[in-house]
Design a protein around this motif. Structure first.
Motif, PDB file in Angstrom:
ATOM      1  N   ASN A 297      -7.767  -4.006   4.729  1.00 18.35           N
ATOM      2  CA  ASN A 297      -8.913  -3.427   4.383  1.00 18.35           C
ATOM      3  C   ASN A 297      -9.577  -5.498   2.969  1.00 18.35           C
ATOM      4  OD1 ASN A 297      -8.444  -2.813   1.145  1.00 18.35           O
ATOM      5  ND2 ASN A 297      -6.840  -2.683   2.621  1.00 18.35           N
ATOM      6  N   LYS A 298      -8.788  -5.628   3.106  1.00 20.35           N
ATOM      7  CA  LYS A 298      -8.627  -6.986   2.230  1.00 20.35           C
ATOM      8  C   LYS A 298      -9.227  -8.081   3.256  1.00 20.35           C
ATOM      9  CE  LYS A 298      -6.270  -5.998  -2.246  1.00 20.35           C
ATOM     10  NZ  LYS A 298      -5.270  -5.807  -3.155  1.00 20.35           N
ATOM     11  N   LEU A 299      -8.451  -7.873   4.287  1.00 18.17           N
ATOM     12  CA  LEU A 299      -9.053  -8.946   4.891  1.00 18.17           C
ATOM     13  C   LEU A 299     -10.371  -9.033   5.823  1.00 18.17           C
ATOM     14  CD1 LEU A 299      -5.689  -8.992   6.477  1.00 18.17           C
ATOM     15  CD2 LEU A 299      -5.933 -10.552   4.296  1.00 18.17           C
TER      16      LEU A 299
ATOM     17  N   ASN B 179      -5.420   3.915  -2.981  1.00 19.79           N
ATOM     18  CA  ASN B 179      -4.942   2.376  -3.069  1.00 19.79           C
ATOM     19  C   ASN B 179      -6.319   2.218  -3.272  1.00 19.79           C
ATOM     20  OD1 ASN B 179      -2.624   1.807  -1.873  1.00 19.79           O
ATOM     21  ND2 ASN B 179      -3.525   3.464  -0.534  1.00 19.79           N
TER      22      ASN B 179
ATOM     23  N   ARG C  94     -14.468  -6.778   6.113  1.00 17.29           N
ATOM     24  CA  ARG C  94     -15.759  -6.354   5.291  1.00 17.29           C
ATOM     25  C   ARG C  94     -15.217  -4.519   5.470  1.00 17.29           C
ATOM     26  NH1 ARG C  94     -20.855  -7.968   7.889  1.00 17.29           N
ATOM     27  NH2 ARG C  94     -20.299 -10.024   6.721  1.00 17.29           N
ATOM     28  N   SER C  95     -15.462  -3.971   6.746  1.00 14.52           N
ATOM     29  CA  SER C  95     -15.063  -2.781   6.716  1.00 14.52           C
ATOM     30  C   SER C  95     -14.317  -2.273   8.545  1.00 14.52           C
ATOM     31  CB  SER C  95     -16.543  -2.116   7.148  1.00 14.52           C
ATOM     32  OG  SER C  95     -16.223  -2.589   8.854  1.00 14.52           O
TER      33      SER C  95
ATOM     34  N   ASN D  21     -13.750  -0.135   1.708  1.00 11.38           N
ATOM     35  CA  ASN D  21     -14.047  -0.458   2.833  1.00 11.38           C
ATOM     36  C   ASN D  21     -13.640   0.616   4.373  1.00 11.38           C
ATOM     37  OD1 ASN D  21     -11.941  -1.389   2.693  1.00 11.38           O
ATOM     38  ND2 ASN D  21     -12.466  -3.567   3.312  1.00 11.38           N
TER      39      ASN D  21
ATOM     40  N   GLY E 182     -12.475 -12.383   7.151  1.00 12.37           N
ATOM     41  CA  GLY E 182     -12.703 -11.857   5.843  1.00 12.37           C
ATOM     42  C   GLY E 182     -14.447 -10.883   6.553  1.00 12.37           C
TER      43      GLY E 182
ATOM     44  N   TYR F 199       0.162  -1.342   0.214  1.00 15.33           N
ATOM     45  CA  TYR F 199      -0.193   0.342   0.218  1.00 15.33           C
ATOM     46  C   TYR F 199       0.745   1.163  -0.343  1.00 15.33           C
ATOM     47  CZ  TYR F 199      -3.700  -2.952   1.069  1.00 15.33           C
ATOM     48  OH  TYR F 199      -4.390  -4.208   0.560  1.00 15.33           O
TER      49      TYR F 199
ATOM     50  N   ILE G  29      -9.778   2.020  -2.394  1.00  8.41           N
ATOM     51  CA  ILE G  29     -10.125   0.971  -0.896  1.00  8.41           C
ATOM     52  C   ILE G  29     -11.644   1.858  -0.459  1.00  8.41           C
ATOM     53  CG2 ILE G  29      -9.973   0.895   1.628  1.00  8.41           C
ATOM     54  CD1 ILE G  29      -7.344   0.248   0.814  1.00  8.41           C
TER      55      ILE G  29
END
Ligand SMILES: C[S@@+](CC[C@H](N)C(=O)[O-])C[C@H]1O[C@@H](n2cnc3c(N)ncnc32)[C@H](O)[C@@H]1O
Length: 462
Positions: free
Chosen positions: A334-336, A360, A338-339, A364, A315, A283, A362
């Motif tokens: 963030n990718k791991l 990036n 929900r929010s 969420n 996740g 990132y 993003i």
């Protein structure tokens, strides 16, 4: 006799927070500075407090086998390092003991898992940001140091001196490229005839120098001056850039006031961009001259990986990121999840966090500005339900009202990141009284040669 300023002969006991050893003299507890565990020293009594004495070693009678020669000529006077004459393995053992002592003695925690400290691969040249002070009053470290006719000093404040600065030509904390740039700029400024600041008289022009470097070796300079002299600063920036093309940003902060800080009324772009871009993992982050950013890039991703490991993300979690700064943890995870919702006091940092999320791509993560103590009082933090809380407060730790609001929320998992093991332990005790259990403690060495240590703790609701 345990009177102030008296000398005592004493053996240093176990290491405790603040670079001290807990020792004993004539049945009294002694907080002893500048000694390593097991060393026999002559110490002078600095202060007598209720229940204990503060003392500082002035002569070592029996040296610890872990003492080594410090390569730095400013050590220990400059104060930037406290352990530069101690072998690195022993430094990290001291830090482990300090964290363990805080958790068990202050936090009163039993039955938890203590993981060995995450060591640094590079114990020198690791800092990506340095701040130096100008002064017209030089601090002479010894009588042999030649007298400076120019009254020009650039370096670090001499401990216990309000106005004097140790003139530093080279610092082992900063990468070699920054040392080279620092030297060039120092030479340019010294021969320019520009007056360094005098804090007592509030006279002079040059106040602070802040240098940052990214992992891609791009450099930002911020020269803090007492007044606005843009032509002069532009000419300095041009001279420096011609020698060091790595400089992609030259800023000038004007601090006309009496406050002794590198912040000011305005920050002006002199050359290049007003931001630099750095990376943590995959990132990227835009950093402006006043933004907070973790200072040891090699260790930051190791620290954040520990947060991810402790959180055991599946996740589908909604995560609360307290004291989120410029959003680095939220973005890293963030990718791991929900929010992520981040809360942060400094509005500029929240704007940076929002920009960093956009940078990036993003969507969420959201960031809210405000003082967490007030937001806790007003019930503003827990308007939504969170599955996990990550909290990374400043040195003072968390306000009890913030701790209580987390306890009241009943969240099942808390990952607590701390740069002060004593306030970490104090807060952990509150969480344990509120129905949580500290399960794992992980020290991480973000600041080799200093006594500072980062700690990650996992707390679960019982
Ligand atoms: C140790 S930093 C953590 C930053 C971030 N988590 C990171 O890893 O870069 C602590 C942050 O807490 C913020 N802070 C300090 N006091 C606060 C308060 N009362 N309410 C909200 N944020 C606060 C500071 O501005 C700073 O950004």
């Amino acid at each position: 006799m345990t009177k102030k300023n008296n000398d005592i002969e004493i053996t240093a006991g176990k290491p405790i927070y603040g670079g001290k050893c807990l020792s004993e003299y004539e049945g009294k507890k002694v907080m002893l500075e500048r000694a390593l565990p097991g060393e026999k020293v002559v110490a002078y009594i600095k202060k007598k407090k209720k229940g204990y004495i503060e003392a500082s070693a002035k002569e070592i009678l029996e040296r610890s086998p872990h003492r080594i020669e410090s390569e730095c000529k400013y050590y220990p006077t400059c104060g930037g390092c406290k352990l530069r004459d101690v072998d690195y393995d022993y430094q990290t053992w001291i830090k482990e003991e300090v964290v363990r002592d805080c958790v068990e003695r202050i936090g009163k925690v039993k039955d938890y898992k203590f993981l060995p400290i995450v060591k640094a691969d590079n114990s020198s040249h690791y800092r990506n940001k340095m701040e130096f002070t100008f002064s017209e009053e030089r601090y002479y470290m010894s009588k042999d140091e030649p007298f400076d006719q120019d009254n020009f000093s650039l370096g670090f404040h001499a401990p216990k001196f309000y106005s004097k600065v140790i003139d530093v030509e080279y610092c082992y904390h900063q990468p070699e490229l920054l040392n080279e740039i620092y030297k060039s700029l120092r030479d340019i400024l010294k021969s320019s005839g520009l007056e360094p600041y005098n804090i007592t008289k509030h006279t002079g022009f040059l106040r602070y120098l802040v240098i940052r470097i990214t992992t891609e070796n791009n450099v930002m300079i911020n020269l803090v001056t007492k007044s606005r002299e843009l032509d002069i600063i532009s000419s300095i920036a041009d001279q420096l850039k011609s020698k060091h093309p790595e400089i992609i940003s030259f800023m000038n902060t004007i601090n006309k006031g009496l406050s002794s800080t590198a912040y000011g009324e305005e920050t002006i772009l002199i050359q290049g961009n007003d931001i630099i871009t750095d990376f943590i993992g995959d990132y990227k982050f835009e950093i402006s001259s006043n933004s907070f950013f973790q200072v040891n890039p090699d260790q930051t991703h190791k620290l954040y990986d520990k947060i991810v490991e402790f959180a055991e993300l599946k996740g589908n979690e909604n995560v609360l990121d307290l004291y989120c700064g410029v959003g680095t943890i939220a973005i890293y995870i963030n990718k791991l999840v929900r929010s992520v919702t981040g809360f942060e006091l400094v509005e500029e940092a929240v704007i940076n966090a929002q920009k960093n999320a956009e940078l990036n791509s993003i969507t969420n993560c959201k960031f809210v500005s405000g003082d967490l103590m007030n937001l806790a009082k007003e019930g503003e933090i827990f308007k939504e339900i969170f599955d996990i809380i990550i909290t990374d407060p400043p040195r003072d730790g968390m306000h009890p009202k913030v701790v209580q609001s987390i306890i009241d929320s009943g969240v099942s998992k808390i990952v607590y990141v701390s740069c002060n093991p004593s306030t970490f332990a104090r807060d952990v005790q509150l969480f344990e009284m509120g129905g949580y259990k500290l399960k794992i403690v992980q020290p991480v060495d973000m600041f080799p040669h200093t006594y500072h240590v980062e700690t990650v703790g996992l707390l679960l609701k019982q």
